[in-house]
Write an enzyme that holds these catalytic residues in place. Structure first.
Site, PDB file in Angstrom:
ATOM      1  N   SER A  52       0.528  -1.193  -0.102  1.00 40.18           N
ATOM      2  CA  SER A  52       0.061  -0.051   0.218  1.00 40.18           C
ATOM      3  C   SER A  52       0.860   1.395   0.066  1.00 40.18           C
ATOM      4  O   SER A  52       2.236   1.120   0.168  1.00 40.18           O
ATOM      5  CB  SER A  52      -0.980  -0.144   0.843  1.00 40.18           C
ATOM      6  OG  SER A  52      -1.511   1.351   1.162  1.00 40.18           O
TER       7      SER A  52
ATOM      8  N   TYR B 240      -2.390  -0.714   9.681  1.00 37.94           N
ATOM      9  CA  TYR B 240      -2.847  -0.986   8.512  1.00 37.94           C
ATOM     10  C   TYR B 240      -1.698   0.022   7.662  1.00 37.94           C
ATOM     11  O   TYR B 240      -1.036  -1.289   7.363  1.00 37.94           O
ATOM     12  CB  TYR B 240      -3.547  -0.472   7.932  1.00 37.94           C
ATOM     13  CG  TYR B 240      -3.792  -0.833   6.615  1.00 37.94           C
ATOM     14  CD1 TYR B 240      -4.549  -2.054   6.309  1.00 37.94           C
ATOM     15  CD2 TYR B 240      -4.099  -0.008   4.732  1.00 37.94           C
ATOM     16  CE1 TYR B 240      -4.435  -2.369   5.235  1.00 37.94           C
ATOM     17  CE2 TYR B 240      -3.726  -0.739   4.326  1.00 37.94           C
ATOM     18  CZ  TYR B 240      -4.172  -1.448   3.763  1.00 37.94           C
ATOM     19  OH  TYR B 240      -3.582  -2.361   2.491  1.00 37.94           O
TER      20      TYR B 240
END
Length: 273
Positions: free
Chosen positions: A136, A149
């Protein structure tokens, strides 16, 4: 008895029931790979260009059984795309218990490590293989209220780069693809924090609202799928790919003054300076 090795390149894509995983599996199948997708839960009915298999990346037994079954069927694994993962909805880091933190890491990072360890012996025997990890943009540019995350995706990036150096001489390459906002069902199924605190409620709600606004116009998962195919086919792949908006975010991370970047992030998320 092991089958004769397939003449097609064999690809295994985790988390392929929807979103980036499904788009990637379909794109690889269209490009000529024989693709197997996986899902922890039963995949919804529908026409696909690839076969779906059950898999829990947090279970050693499930991972080992799947890989052995695939080797019995095909005799080889040429490409692993580690896509399975989940996230926590925007929340202060303090608002997730240690159990929730462990659960996110167990899937997003340790699940990826487990899958990698399972396929590497066969790839070493083949003296060829490629592993593409879906990271990501938060793995190089963290954002507030997404700390857990972001931490898992930093771990994925570091693991991927280190592993690639170790495996190159064995004919195996490791790549991490790091998209930014992607309009997929993943974003609609984020877990709520399990230890919410009133002190973070207003900011958390504001960040979540802003994320939903951005996602309306965000790229679809096919943008990531195209980059995965590019990385899979490249004779000399890059270590890290940043598709779409993530490419601009990486440029800002590299060249923008830290103070300017910091202020820009807070301004975009409607946070006080």
């Amino acid at each position: 008895m092991q089958n004769t090795p397939s003449t097609q390149n064999i690809a295994l894509v985790t988390g392929a029931s929807s979103g980036i995983g499904q788009a990637t599996a379909e794109r690889l199948a269209q490009a000529g790979y024989k693709v197997y997708g996986t899902s922890r839960r039963a995949a919804p009915a529908g026409r696909r260009g690839f076969e779906m298999l059950p898999l829990d990346v947090t279970s050693d037994d499930s991972v080992d059984a799947l890989v052995q079954d695939l080797l019995r069927r095909e005799g080889r694994i040429d490409l692993l795309v580690n896509n399975a993962g989940f996230g926590v909805a925007p929340a202060g880091a303090e608002e997730s218990s240690l159990d929730q933190a462990r659960a996110v890491f167990e899937t997003n990072f340790f699940g990826l490590v487990r899958m990698t360890r399972a396929v590497l012996p066969q790839m070493r025997r083949q003296q060829a293989g490629r592993i593409i990890n879906i990271g990501s943009a938060l793995g190089f540019l963290p954002m507030p209220y997404m700390a857990l995350y972001a931490a898992t995706k930093h771990a994925v990036a570091g693991y991927s780069e280190s592993l690639d150096h170790e495996l190159r001489t064995l004919g195996i390459r490791v790549v991490v693809v790091e998209p930014a906002y992607i309009n997929t069902p993943f974003e609609a199924n984020l877990l709520p924090p399990d230890a919410p605190l009133e002190v973070y409620r207003e900011a958390r709600t504001g960040v979540e609202k802003r994320m939903k606004e951005v996602l309306v116009g965000a790229d679809g998962p096919e943008v990531v799928a195209a980059v995965v195919l590019q990385a899979a086919r490249a004779a000399r792949p890059q270590l890290r790919y940043a598709p779409g908006l993530a490419g601009r975010m990486r440029w800002l991370r590299r060249f923008a003054p830290a103070g300017v970047l910091d202020a820009g992030i807070r301004r975009d998320l409607r946070l006080q300076a």
